[in-house]
Each structure stands twice: as structure tokens, then as C-alpha cells.
Design a protein around this motif. Sequence first.
Motif, PDB file in Angstrom:
ATOM      1  N   SER A 238      25.075  -3.674  46.155  1.00  0.00           N
ATOM      2  CA  SER A 238      24.270  -2.848  47.068  1.00  0.00           C
ATOM      3  C   SER A 238      25.149  -1.883  47.858  1.00  0.00           C
ATOM      4  O   SER A 238      24.653  -1.053  48.616  1.00  0.00           O
ATOM      5  CB  SER A 238      23.459  -3.722  48.036  1.00  0.00           C
ATOM      6  OG  SER A 238      24.309  -4.358  48.966  1.00  0.00           O
ATOM      7  N   LEU A 239      26.474  -2.002  47.671  1.00  0.00           N
ATOM      8  CA  LEU A 239      27.387  -1.140  48.432  1.00  0.00           C
ATOM      9  C   LEU A 239      27.635   0.194  47.732  1.00  0.00           C
ATOM     10  O   LEU A 239      28.331   1.062  48.258  1.00  0.00           O
ATOM     11  CB  LEU A 239      28.719  -1.869  48.672  1.00  0.00           C
ATOM     12  CG  LEU A 239      28.596  -3.096  49.590  1.00  0.00           C
ATOM     13  CD1 LEU A 239      29.877  -3.907  49.584  1.00  0.00           C
ATOM     14  CD2 LEU A 239      28.240  -2.665  51.025  1.00  0.00           C
ATOM     15  N   LYS A 240      27.090   0.346  46.519  1.00  0.00           N
ATOM     16  CA  LYS A 240      27.176   1.622  45.805  1.00  0.00           C
ATOM     17  C   LYS A 240      25.755   2.084  45.562  1.00  0.00           C
ATOM     18  O   LYS A 240      24.986   1.400  44.855  1.00  0.00           O
ATOM     19  CB  LYS A 240      27.839   1.400  44.446  1.00  0.00           C
ATOM     20  CG  LYS A 240      29.323   1.682  44.427  1.00  0.00           C
ATOM     21  CD  LYS A 240      29.834   1.427  43.059  1.00  0.00           C
ATOM     22  CE  LYS A 240      30.575   2.580  42.474  1.00  0.00           C
ATOM     23  NZ  LYS A 240      30.996   2.244  41.106  1.00  0.00           N
ATOM     24  N   ALA A 241      25.376   3.226  46.140  1.00  0.00           N
ATOM     25  CA  ALA A 241      23.978   3.675  46.046  1.00  0.00           C
ATOM     26  C   ALA A 241      23.523   3.748  44.592  1.00  0.00           C
ATOM     27  O   ALA A 241      22.404   3.329  44.259  1.00  0.00           O
ATOM     28  CB  ALA A 241      23.833   5.028  46.737  1.00  0.00           C
ATOM     29  N   GLU A 242      24.397   4.236  43.726  1.00  0.00           N
ATOM     30  CA  GLU A 242      24.011   4.409  42.320  1.00  0.00           C
ATOM     31  C   GLU A 242      23.640   3.060  41.677  1.00  0.00           C
ATOM     32  O   GLU A 242      22.629   2.954  40.979  1.00  0.00           O
ATOM     33  CB  GLU A 242      25.228   5.012  41.623  1.00  0.00           C
ATOM     34  CG  GLU A 242      24.961   5.644  40.293  1.00  0.00           C
ATOM     35  CD  GLU A 242      26.293   6.021  39.626  1.00  0.00           C
ATOM     36  OE1 GLU A 242      27.312   6.233  40.320  1.00  0.00           O
ATOM     37  OE2 GLU A 242      26.283   6.066  38.381  1.00  0.00           O
ATOM     38  N   ASP A 243      24.450   2.048  41.928  1.00  0.00           N
ATOM     39  CA  ASP A 243      24.175   0.729  41.344  1.00  0.00           C
ATOM     40  C   ASP A 243      22.914   0.111  41.955  1.00  0.00           C
ATOM     41  O   ASP A 243      22.073  -0.453  41.263  1.00  0.00           O
ATOM     42  CB  ASP A 243      25.361  -0.226  41.584  1.00  0.00           C
ATOM     43  CG  ASP A 243      26.548   0.139  40.709  1.00  0.00           C
ATOM     44  OD1 ASP A 243      26.404   1.044  39.860  1.00  0.00           O
ATOM     45  OD2 ASP A 243      27.623  -0.465  40.891  1.00  0.00           O
ATOM     46  N   PHE A 244      22.805   0.225  43.284  1.00  0.00           N
ATOM     47  CA  PHE A 244      21.651  -0.365  43.958  1.00  0.00           C
ATOM     48  C   PHE A 244      20.352   0.296  43.466  1.00  0.00           C
ATOM     49  O   PHE A 244      19.370  -0.382  43.145  1.00  0.00           O
ATOM     50  CB  PHE A 244      21.815  -0.225  45.466  1.00  0.00           C
ATOM     51  CG  PHE A 244      20.754  -0.946  46.274  1.00  0.00           C
ATOM     52  CD1 PHE A 244      20.607  -2.322  46.186  1.00  0.00           C
ATOM     53  CD2 PHE A 244      19.904  -0.241  47.117  1.00  0.00           C
ATOM     54  CE1 PHE A 244      19.627  -2.991  46.935  1.00  0.00           C
ATOM     55  CE2 PHE A 244      18.923  -0.898  47.857  1.00  0.00           C
ATOM     56  CZ  PHE A 244      18.792  -2.275  47.768  1.00  0.00           C
ATOM     57  N   LEU A 245      20.390   1.623  43.353  1.00  0.00           N
ATOM     58  CA  LEU A 245      19.182   2.346  42.911  1.00  0.00           C
ATOM     59  C   LEU A 245      18.852   2.027  41.448  1.00  0.00           C
ATOM     60  O   LEU A 245      17.684   1.999  41.063  1.00  0.00           O
ATOM     61  CB  LEU A 245      19.352   3.850  43.120  1.00  0.00           C
ATOM     62  CG  LEU A 245      19.330   4.282  44.612  1.00  0.00           C
ATOM     63  CD1 LEU A 245      19.817   5.715  44.775  1.00  0.00           C
ATOM     64  CD2 LEU A 245      17.926   4.114  45.212  1.00  0.00           C
ATOM     65  N   ALA A 246      19.892   1.755  40.643  1.00  0.00           N
ATOM     66  CA  ALA A 246      19.638   1.369  39.243  1.00  0.00           C
ATOM     67  C   ALA A 246      18.902   0.024  39.209  1.00  0.00           C
ATOM     68  O   ALA A 246      18.020  -0.202  38.372  1.00  0.00           O
ATOM     69  CB  ALA A 246      20.940   1.291  38.468  1.00  0.00           C
ATOM     70  N   ILE A 247      19.251  -0.871  40.150  1.00  0.00           N
ATOM     71  CA  ILE A 247      18.551  -2.169  40.205  1.00  0.00           C
ATOM     72  C   ILE A 247      17.113  -1.973  40.694  1.00  0.00           C
ATOM     73  O   ILE A 247      16.175  -2.589  40.181  1.00  0.00           O
ATOM     74  CB  ILE A 247      19.345  -3.158  41.107  1.00  0.00           C
ATOM     75  CG1 ILE A 247      20.716  -3.444  40.478  1.00  0.00           C
ATOM     76  CG2 ILE A 247      18.561  -4.445  41.318  1.00  0.00           C
ATOM     77  CD1 ILE A 247      21.673  -4.255  41.342  1.00  0.00           C
TER      78      ILE A 247
END
Length: 253
Positions: A238-247
Motif C-alpha cells: 500500500s506504500l506504492k500508489a501503483e501497486d495499491f491501485l492495481a489491487i
Amino acid sequence: MTQKRGPFIGGNWKMNTTRDGAAALAAAVADGLHSDGPQVAIYPPFVWLHATRPPKDSRLLLGAQDCSPEKNGAHTGDVSLEMLEECGVSTVLVGHSERRHGLKEPEGRIAAKLRAVLGAGMIGVLCIGETLDEREAGETDQVNEKQLRSALEGTKIVRKDHLVVAYEPVWAIGTGKTASAGDAQAAHEKIRSVLDDLLGSDAATAIRIIYGGSMKPGNAEELMSQPDIDGGLIGGASLKAEDFLAIVDAASA
Ligand code: PEP
């Protein structure tokens, strides 16, 4: 009437980020949300709540990682729900394993916090889950049931969408190890049956049960496609917007 469950995704930032980094991360998450999709919350450190407050028209929820069960008074270092509400908080994590096990937070205090959060009209995310030793002893379901019963017995659930249960096997948190989708589904199904026993079948059908423990873009879709997995509580990713938004997108798939 039985409510339909919509997914819930939470980002637990733990004790990470600088003030500027937190503000930028919150803004990137808020900007990246589509107009529909799962309910999404971020849980920044207390001190960055003002810096991360989403704009009024955003559907991103602001959350706190902990709270005091007390209203006010002589509780040095604690933060009340009234204070959190003033910061724009509408959801709180309760009983995260880093507090439950790491800080030996007693079950009675976890239950009192959950009652206070729900009583304040906020969404309470109750974290439960077994340690590695308990898993290896075959005690996963008993541990989950004990933690659930102790947190929920005697608690009146007025709004079923305000209680979210996060199943977080302790051995999977921050370790890069994830429960298999099948094992996680089996644990969630059992948790739902305990909710049925405690709160009745309408509540058990409506309450979201989310998975936490090294969830990332690469495993999120498989986990969340299980019938009883209604979203995720995400730490590291959740500390990387790109990864969090992919989830978040995987929960909408
Ligand atoms: C968590 O903090 O609740 C968590 C699941 O962390 P991670 O995703 O890093 O395992």
C-alpha cells in the motif's frame, strides 16, 4: 433484508512515510480511484492524518491504525475517536497483530475498542489470525473463533457494513509469504460460520471478511476471486500508489 457485500480494500501504512511522502501517496491514491469499485481506505500514521485528508468529493476513506476505547481523560499518548473524527477519520483498525501480539494488547481492550469504534458510527476493521506455531499445531480455526468471539460477544451490530473482519495469518504479515487461495478461503468460510452463530445468518452474509498477509498485485486477483474473500488489508504494497491501485482494480475485476 440481506445486504449484498461490496469489496473493501485497506492500505495500512504502519510507521512509514514522511509528511510530504504521505500527502503525495494519499493524493495519488485518491486521484487513481474510479467513480465506482470497492470501498477503499488508507490508514496513515496519526501525525499525517491532516496531511492525507482526502478532498471532500473523493470516495477515498481516511482511517486510523488504532484508537483509545476511552472518550477522553488521563490516557497519555492515546488518541480518542472524537479527535480522529475531527481529522476526517471514518474507519479504524482494531487488534492488528503488531499490537495484539507485538504489544500484548489484551482481548478485552480489543473488544472495548471495537465497541467504541462501532458506537462512534465508524467502520471497524477487526484483525484476527493465527501465529505460525498455532498454524502448525492445526489450531487456525480455533484461534480465529476465539478472537472473534471475544471481540464480538455482547457487541450490538447496528450497521453490518460497519464491521469488517480482516483474517491476517500472523506468519504472512510483512514476510512475503501468502496463504494459498484455498487455505485462505477455508479460513474465511469458517469465520463466516462463526459470524452466523454469533450474529445470525443475515449478518454473516452481509459482513465483509477480507484477507491480509503479503497481498500484492500478483496474487490479489486469485485471493479475492474466492467466494468468501471480500477484499484485502494491505501493508507493504500500500506504500506504492501503483501497486495499491492495481489491487483495488483486482477487487473490481
Ligand atoms: C498488514 O499490515 O496488515 C499486512 C497485511 O501487511 P503486509 O501486506 O505487508 O503483509
